[in-house]
Design a protein around this motif. Sequence first.
Motif, PDB file in Angstrom:
ATOM      1  N   ALA A 552       5.717  85.116  25.500  1.00 24.59           N
ATOM      2  CA  ALA A 552       5.671  85.208  24.039  1.00 24.59           C
ATOM      3  C   ALA A 552       6.685  86.230  23.528  1.00 24.59           C
ATOM      4  CB  ALA A 552       4.269  85.572  23.581  1.00 24.59           C
ATOM      5  N   VAL A 553       6.773  87.372  24.204  1.00 27.20           N
ATOM      6  CA  VAL A 553       7.723  88.409  23.796  1.00 27.20           C
ATOM      7  C   VAL A 553       9.162  87.919  23.962  1.00 27.20           C
ATOM      8  CG1 VAL A 553       8.571  90.726  24.289  1.00 27.20           C
ATOM      9  CG2 VAL A 553       6.116  90.272  24.308  1.00 27.20           C
ATOM     10  N   MET A 554       9.442  87.230  25.049  1.00 26.17           N
ATOM     11  CA  MET A 554      10.790  86.718  25.275  1.00 26.17           C
ATOM     12  C   MET A 554      11.199  85.731  24.178  1.00 26.17           C
ATOM     13  SD  MET A 554      11.879  88.222  28.054  1.00 26.17           S
ATOM     14  CE  MET A 554      10.912  89.646  27.519  1.00 26.17           C
ATOM     15  N   LEU A 602      10.291  75.354  20.724  1.00 29.57           N
ATOM     16  CA  LEU A 602      11.392  74.854  21.544  1.00 29.57           C
ATOM     17  C   LEU A 602      11.712  75.812  22.689  1.00 29.57           C
ATOM     18  CD1 LEU A 602      13.793  73.529  18.752  1.00 29.57           C
ATOM     19  CD2 LEU A 602      12.375  72.170  20.294  1.00 29.57           C
ATOM     20  N   SER A 603      11.682  77.113  22.427  1.00 33.17           N
ATOM     21  CA  SER A 603      11.961  78.088  23.485  1.00 33.17           C
ATOM     22  C   SER A 603      10.897  78.037  24.572  1.00 33.17           C
ATOM     23  CB  SER A 603      12.032  79.495  22.892  1.00 33.17           C
ATOM     24  OG  SER A 603      13.091  79.605  21.967  1.00 33.17           O
ATOM     25  N   MET A 604       9.677  77.732  24.177  1.00 32.41           N
ATOM     26  CA  MET A 604       8.598  77.655  25.152  1.00 32.41           C
ATOM     27  C   MET A 604       8.844  76.529  26.159  1.00 32.41           C
ATOM     28  SD  MET A 604       5.969  79.494  25.710  1.00 32.41           S
ATOM     29  CE  MET A 604       5.364  80.186  24.182  1.00 32.41           C
ATOM     30  N   ASP A 605       9.568  75.475  25.751  1.00 35.51           N
ATOM     31  CA  ASP A 605       9.892  74.396  26.682  1.00 35.51           C
ATOM     32  C   ASP A 605      10.610  74.944  27.907  1.00 35.51           C
ATOM     33  OD1 ASP A 605       8.870  72.833  24.714  1.00 35.51           O
ATOM     34  OD2 ASP A 605      10.735  71.791  24.233  1.00 35.51           O
ATOM     35  N   TYR A 606      11.672  75.702  27.664  1.00 36.58           N
ATOM     36  CA  TYR A 606      12.471  76.223  28.770  1.00 36.58           C
ATOM     37  C   TYR A 606      11.692  77.263  29.575  1.00 36.58           C
ATOM     38  CZ  TYR A 606      16.129  73.977  26.047  1.00 36.58           C
ATOM     39  OH  TYR A 606      16.882  73.067  25.349  1.00 36.58           O
ATOM     40  N   GLU A 607      10.846  78.003  28.882  1.00 31.61           N
ATOM     41  CA  GLU A 607      10.016  78.987  29.594  1.00 31.61           C
ATOM     42  C   GLU A 607       9.074  78.282  30.566  1.00 31.61           C
ATOM     43  OE1 GLU A 607       8.691  83.020  30.242  1.00 31.61           O
ATOM     44  OE2 GLU A 607      10.410  82.177  29.213  1.00 31.61           O
ATOM     45  N   ILE A 639      18.319  73.390  32.864  1.00 32.51           N
ATOM     46  CA  ILE A 639      17.971  74.055  31.609  1.00 32.51           C
ATOM     47  C   ILE A 639      19.230  74.308  30.790  1.00 32.51           C
ATOM     48  CG2 ILE A 639      17.176  76.243  30.632  1.00 32.51           C
ATOM     49  CD1 ILE A 639      14.944  76.291  32.633  1.00 32.51           C
ATOM     50  N   THR A 640      20.297  74.733  31.458  1.00 28.29           N
ATOM     51  CA  THR A 640      21.548  74.978  30.745  1.00 28.29           C
ATOM     52  C   THR A 640      22.084  73.696  30.122  1.00 28.29           C
ATOM     53  OG1 THR A 640      22.094  76.781  32.259  1.00 28.29           O
ATOM     54  CG2 THR A 640      23.888  75.878  30.952  1.00 28.29           C
ATOM     55  N   ARG A 680      16.675  83.507  29.289  1.00 20.31           N
ATOM     56  CA  ARG A 680      16.202  82.858  30.522  1.00 20.31           C
ATOM     57  C   ARG A 680      17.083  83.187  31.723  1.00 20.31           C
ATOM     58  NH1 ARG A 680      11.818  82.678  28.058  1.00 20.31           N
ATOM     59  NH2 ARG A 680      12.068  81.665  26.053  1.00 20.31           N
ATOM     60  N   GLY A 681      18.377  83.411  31.472  1.00 18.09           N
ATOM     61  CA  GLY A 681      19.272  83.645  32.595  1.00 18.09           C
ATOM     62  C   GLY A 681      19.322  85.077  33.074  1.00 18.09           C
ATOM     63  N   LEU A 682      18.975  86.033  32.203  1.00 19.21           N
ATOM     64  CA  LEU A 682      19.080  87.441  32.583  1.00 19.21           C
ATOM     65  C   LEU A 682      17.772  88.210  32.373  1.00 19.21           C
ATOM     66  CD1 LEU A 682      22.582  88.261  31.013  1.00 19.21           C
ATOM     67  CD2 LEU A 682      22.074  87.729  33.398  1.00 19.21           C
ATOM     68  N   LEU A 683      17.279  88.213  31.126  1.00 15.89           N
ATOM     69  CA  LEU A 683      16.152  89.090  30.815  1.00 15.89           C
ATOM     70  C   LEU A 683      14.864  88.665  31.506  1.00 15.89           C
ATOM     71  CD1 LEU A 683      15.294  91.558  29.237  1.00 15.89           C
ATOM     72  CD2 LEU A 683      14.807  90.087  27.267  1.00 15.89           C
TER      73      LEU A 683
END
Length: 730
Positions: A552-554, A602-607, A639-640, A680-683
Amino acid sequence: MSGAEAGTVHRVLGRIGRGCAAHPRRVLGAWLLLVVAVVLAVVAYGRPVDNEVGLPGSDAQTARDLVHAHGVGDDGAGGQVVVHVGTGRLDESARQAALTEAVAAIAAVDHVVVVTPPATGQGTLSADGRTGYLTVELDVPAREVDRSLAAEVDAAATPLRAHGVRTSLGGALAAAADRGDSRLSELIGLVAAAVVLVLAFGGLVAAGLPILTALLTLTCAVGAVGLAGHITGVPGVASTLATMIGLGVGIDYALFVITRHRELLARGVPVPEAVARSMAGSGSAVVFAGGTVVIALGGLAVAGVPILTTLAWSTGVAVVVAVAGAVTLLPALLALLGARVDALRLTRAPATDGTTGWARRADRVTRRPWRYAMAATALLGLLAAPALSLRLGQTDAGDAAPGSAGRTSYDLLAAGLGPGVNGPLTVVVVLDPPATGADDPRLATARTDLSALPGVASVAPARPSPDGAIATLRVIPTTGPGDPATAALVETVRDTPVAGTTAHVGGVVATKADLAGRVGERMWYVIAVVVVLSTVLLYLAFGAPVVAVKAAVMNLVSIGAAYGALTTVFAWGWGATLIGLDGPVPVESYVPMMLFALLFGLSMDYEVFLLTAVQEAWRRTGDNRASVRAGLAATGRVITSAAFIMVVVFAGFLLHSDPVIKMFGLGMAVAIAVDATVVRGLLVPAVMALLGPANWWHPGRSPAIVPTAGTPSPVTVTVPHDRERHASPQ
C-alpha cells in the motif's frame, strides 16, 4: 483469500478455460455477436453526452432546483453565436439586416426555440458595438446537442459572414462542435503497443492477439458506456477515460495470459491443457488484478460526488469487460490457433533464465539494499515534491485548444464584454411573501445589493418566477470563470444578505466551486477507504500483513510522482506548450481523486504479479533475499513490457484537445512508468531485502496459497553466489 478459496478460484477458471478451448468457435461467435449488437445499437441510438455537473446537497444544486421547481428555467440547452467585427459596429443598418436574416435562419433550424439578437440593454453587445452574441435556446438537453445540430446553426449564420462579421459558436453548441475525438490517441497507443508486443513475443501472431482481444472488449465496453447516456448523465470524459483504461488493461491482461500459455506449450503441454492451466494460474491473477482496480474505483463512492461516481462505474465497466475477454475470448482464440500462436516469428524470444538483465539488477539491488532504497526514495521524493504546491481549480473554455469554437468564442467575448461574461453567476433570491410583479421594490433592491459587491461587473434586471416565490439575477463577475477570485465571489454573494434574505448561487462556476470544496473535504476519506480495502485484499491473498502494508505504501509513492507531474506541467506550465497548451492550466478539482483510485488499482496489478513470484520462491527456498532476486528476475521483463504498453497508451491521450484528458493521460503515464521502474524495480526489492523473513510473518496461521501463474511460469534462475534454484513444474 484462504488456500481453499484460492484453489476454488483456480479450479473454476481452469474449467472455464477448458470449456472455452473445447468450444472455441461458439465462444468467438458469441463475442462477435455481442460486438455487432453493441455497434448497431450505438449507430441507431447514438451516445449522448451530458457535461452538466450536479452536486446534491450543495448550494448550487439548491439554486438549480429552485429555478426548475418554480418554472423559471427549462430543460433545454442554451447556446450562443458570438459575432465580432474588426471595424464599425454590429448595429449598423447593413449589418442589422444581416443579423435579422441570420436570426430567422437559425430559428428555422430543428430544435431551436428562440433566437435573441445582441442588444446593449441586455448586456449582449459590447459598448463599442463590435462584439456581441446571439442567444440560442434549444428544446433538447445539452447531452442531445450533437455536432450535426451545431453545424446546422453555424451554417445558418452564413449571412453574417457574407457581410464581414466573424462568427463562432458558444455554450452547448461549441461544446458539441468541439467534442473530442480520441481515435488518433488510440491509434498511436495501438501502434506502440504492437511494437512492444512483437519485441516481447518475437512473433506477429502472438503479438496480435492482445490487440485483437483489447479492441473487441473495448468496443463492447465503450459502446455500453455511451448507450448508458440515454439513462443517466454521462460526461464526455467518461467514454474517453474508459477507452484509455480499457485499452491498457485489455492488452496487459492478455499479455500475462499469453506469456504463460506459450511457456506451457514450450514445455510440451498439449494445447487444451495449456489453455486450462493458463486460466487456472494467469486467469486467477487477472481476475484478482481486475478486482483490485474495481474495488479501488468503488472507494470513490464515499466522496458523494456524482461525476466521480459516473467516472468510476464507466471505467469499472471497461475493466470488467477486459477481464471477461481475458478469461473467455482469449482462451478460445488460443485454442483455435493451437501451436500456430508462435507463427510468423520475426525475432528470437528473449531469454527467461538467470542471465537476463533483470536477474543481474535483482542481484545488485538485494546485495546493497540500503543504497538502492535511499536512492529510490530520494528520487521519488524529488518527483513528488511539486505536489506540495498543488492547488485545485477549474478549467474553462479559455483553456481549450486554440482555434476551437469554445476557445474562439471565449476569447472574443472576454476581449469585448469582459472575462466574466464567460462565467455568469445565477443568483436565486427566495421572496416571502411572493413578488406581485416585475416592479416589486425588493427586486430592485436585490440588484442594487449585488451590484455593490466587489468583483461584480454588472447585474441584469431581476427575473421573478411565474408564482413570484423566487427571483433570479444574472451576475457578471469582473474575472473569468477559472479565476480563483470568481470562486471567492460565489462565497461572498452567499454570505451577503440580498434584499433582506439569503441568496443561493448557481451556474457552472458555482457548481464547480462547490465540487472543489466537496472533493477537498472528502479526499482523505477516499484515500483511507481505498488504502484499507486494498491492504485487506493483499493480506487475504498473501497472508502476510507486512507485505500488505508495504504494498500500500509503495503504491502511494508512485501516485505522489503523478501529482508532482500534474503540478509541474499544468499548474506551473513547464513544458505545457509541448502538449498543446498555451501555458498554465488549473488542475480540475476531481482529477487527483479519480487518479488516486485508478492508479492505486493499476499499480496493485504489478505488485501482485511481483509478490506472487517472490512468495513462490520463498516457499521453495526459505531464503528471503534469494526469493526477492528470483521473483524480480522472473517478472521484470513481462511487467516492464506490460507497463510500457500502458505508458504509451496513456501518453497518446496527451494529443487530445481536452485539458482534463491530458491531465489523466500525463498523470497515469508518469505514475505507471515510475511504478514499473523505480518502485517495482528498485524500492520494493530493496525494502523486501531489508525486511528479511519479517516480510512473510503472519499472525498464527500459514500463509495463504495465491495464484502463482499470474507471473511467467517458474524458470531456472541463476543467482550469483547462491546455488542455482530450479522451480518444480506445476
